[in-house]
Design an enzyme around this catalytic site. Structure first.
Site, PDB file in Angstrom:
ATOM      1  N   THR A   1       0.835  -1.228   0.000  1.00 24.43           N
ATOM      2  CA  THR A   1       0.000   0.000   0.000  1.00 24.43           C
ATOM      3  C   THR A   1       0.860   1.265   0.000  1.00 24.43           C
ATOM      4  OG1 THR A   1      -0.106   0.122   2.413  1.00 24.43           O
ATOM      5  CG2 THR A   1      -1.814  -1.171   1.319  1.00 24.43           C
ATOM      6  N   TRP A   2       2.008   1.205  -0.636  1.00 22.61           N
ATOM      7  CA  TRP A   2       2.841   2.402  -0.705  1.00 22.61           C
ATOM      8  C   TRP A   2       2.341   3.256  -1.880  1.00 22.61           C
ATOM      9  CZ3 TRP A   2       8.804   2.589  -2.002  1.00 22.61           C
ATOM     10  CH2 TRP A   2       9.272   3.879  -1.735  1.00 22.61           C
TER      11      TRP A   2
ATOM     12  N   ASP B   1       0.016  -5.039   3.716  1.00 25.15           N
ATOM     13  CA  ASP B   1       1.186  -4.355   4.277  1.00 25.15           C
ATOM     14  C   ASP B   1       1.011  -2.848   4.150  1.00 25.15           C
ATOM     15  OD1 ASP B   1       4.192  -4.409   5.044  1.00 25.15           O
ATOM     16  OD2 ASP B   1       4.075  -3.019   3.353  1.00 25.15           O
TER      17      ASP B   1
ATOM     18  N   TYR C   1       3.513   5.817   4.770  1.00 26.91           N
ATOM     19  CA  TYR C   1       2.883   5.907   3.446  1.00 26.91           C
ATOM     20  C   TYR C   1       1.787   6.973   3.446  1.00 26.91           C
ATOM     21  CZ  TYR C   1       5.251   1.369   2.921  1.00 26.91           C
ATOM     22  OH  TYR C   1       6.174   0.351   2.897  1.00 26.91           O
TER      23      TYR C   1
ATOM     24  N   TYR D   1       9.645  -7.065  -0.653  1.00 27.85           N
ATOM     25  CA  TYR D   1       8.866  -5.914  -1.126  1.00 27.85           C
ATOM     26  C   TYR D   1       9.296  -5.501  -2.535  1.00 27.85           C
ATOM     27  CZ  TYR D   1      12.541  -2.548   0.636  1.00 27.85           C
ATOM     28  OH  TYR D   1      13.678  -1.833   0.894  1.00 27.85           O
TER      29      TYR D   1
END
Ligand code: NAP
Length: 278
Positions: free
Chosen positions: A9-10, A36, A41, A187
């Site tokens: 969810t960046w 995540d 963020y 990631y």
């Protein structure tokens, strides 16, 4: 069971918030129940979006967030976690991570994690962007801080950069984590938006393997990245069709020959001096 392929969810300022929420929900429907996020963020905005996406279905989700190193003092970690819980509209995290190493001693951050765990605000905790010397130090801190072996819920994972063109963790971090029974959450599995194009030699190899399975090159990549029991991955997508494609990697089975071909096409390369991070 934690979903091996989860959802990152960046988000960027340009990402469409409504689409992100709908996409997270679609991902949950498709079994991508490991979400995540981080207080970093969108300065807490991503956590608020996740809070909306999981409303009414918290019990289906394995929810992970992260404390910024600048907040990771003993009292700051507790306050940061409480802020995350409020934005996520939940009363617990399944896992809470130190985003990367900062100025505060690990003893202080870990003591705060243990306090949060004993209060039921987090169920487990881990670290992110830790190289082997950091992991060794973390393990020693655990040894010194607790009588007997560390609890099963302490230092459960290390979240690190891992994609086909960046496999540095395979040199030492992955074996170290496996030897210490820690999960490795990779990631940026698509290289943070730099996935090999279909007209590149590497892209053509992925396409050939994908065609043999009626799959897509990205599904092949995700499957390779979770080919060991210790490995998890957290692609981020704003578009629901992207998430549906990513979820489809869950059923894909690659043969040993195909794994070896991907291994040769995206060689590991020499061990870099420092752990690559984003
Ligand atoms: P990523 O997942 O490698 O790539 C995201 C990009 O890939 C987006 O542009 C997305 O497009 C695109 N994409 C996703 N699925 C696709 C598909 N099926 N087809 C075509 N394009 C697709 O990048 P990331 O966001 O850097 O990494 C994932 C997550 O890892 C983050 O969101 C974050 O949760 C976590 N992370 C952690 C750290 C850390 O320090 N611990 C650092 C970086 C990232 P759309 O968005 O347009 O759908």
């Amino acid at each position: 069971m934690v979903a091996v392929i989860g959802q990152g969810t960046w988000y960027t300022e340009d990402d469409d918030c409504a689409s992100a929420i709908a996409t997270l929900r679609r991902g949950l429907d498709l079994g991508m129940t490991h979400i995540d996020t981080a207080e970093m963020y969108l300065s807490g905005g991503a956590e608020e979006m996740v809070g909306e996406a999981i409303a009414g279905r918290r019990d289906q989700v394995f929810l992970v967030s992260k404390v910024l190193p600048d907040n990771a003092s003993r009292s700051g970690t507790v306050a940061a976690c409480e802020g995350s819980l409020a934005r996520l509209k939940t009363d617990y995290l399944d896992c809470y991570l130190l985003h990367w190493r900062g100025q505060y001693p690990l003893e202080d951050t870990f003591a705060a994690f243990e306090q949060l765990r004993s209060e039921g605000k987090i169920r487990s905790w881990g670290v992110s962007n830790f190289d082997v010397p950091d992991l060794e130090e973390a393990w020693n801190v655990l040894d010194l801080s607790f009588e007997g072996p560390p609890e099963d819920e302490s230092l459960v994972c290390n979240q690190v950069l891992y994609h086909l063109q960046q496999r540095a963790i395979e040199h030492e971090i992955l074996p170290w984590c496996e030897a210490h029974d820690m999960a490795v959450v990779g990631y940026s599995p698509f290289g943070h938006g730099r996935f090999p194009g279909p007209h590149t030699p590497q892209g053509r190899v992925l396409a050939e393997i994908a065609a043999a399975h009626n799959a897509t090159p990205r599904q092949v990549a995700l499957r390779f990245l979770v080919r060991r029991r210790s490995l998890f991955t957290i692609p981020k997508a704003i578009l629901p069709e992207h998430t549906a494609e990513n979820a489809g990697a869950g059923d894909l089975q690659l043969t040993e020959d195909e794994l070896a071909r991907i291994d040769q096409t995206f060689p590991l390369g020499p061990r870099p001096a420092a752990l690559p991070v984003l």
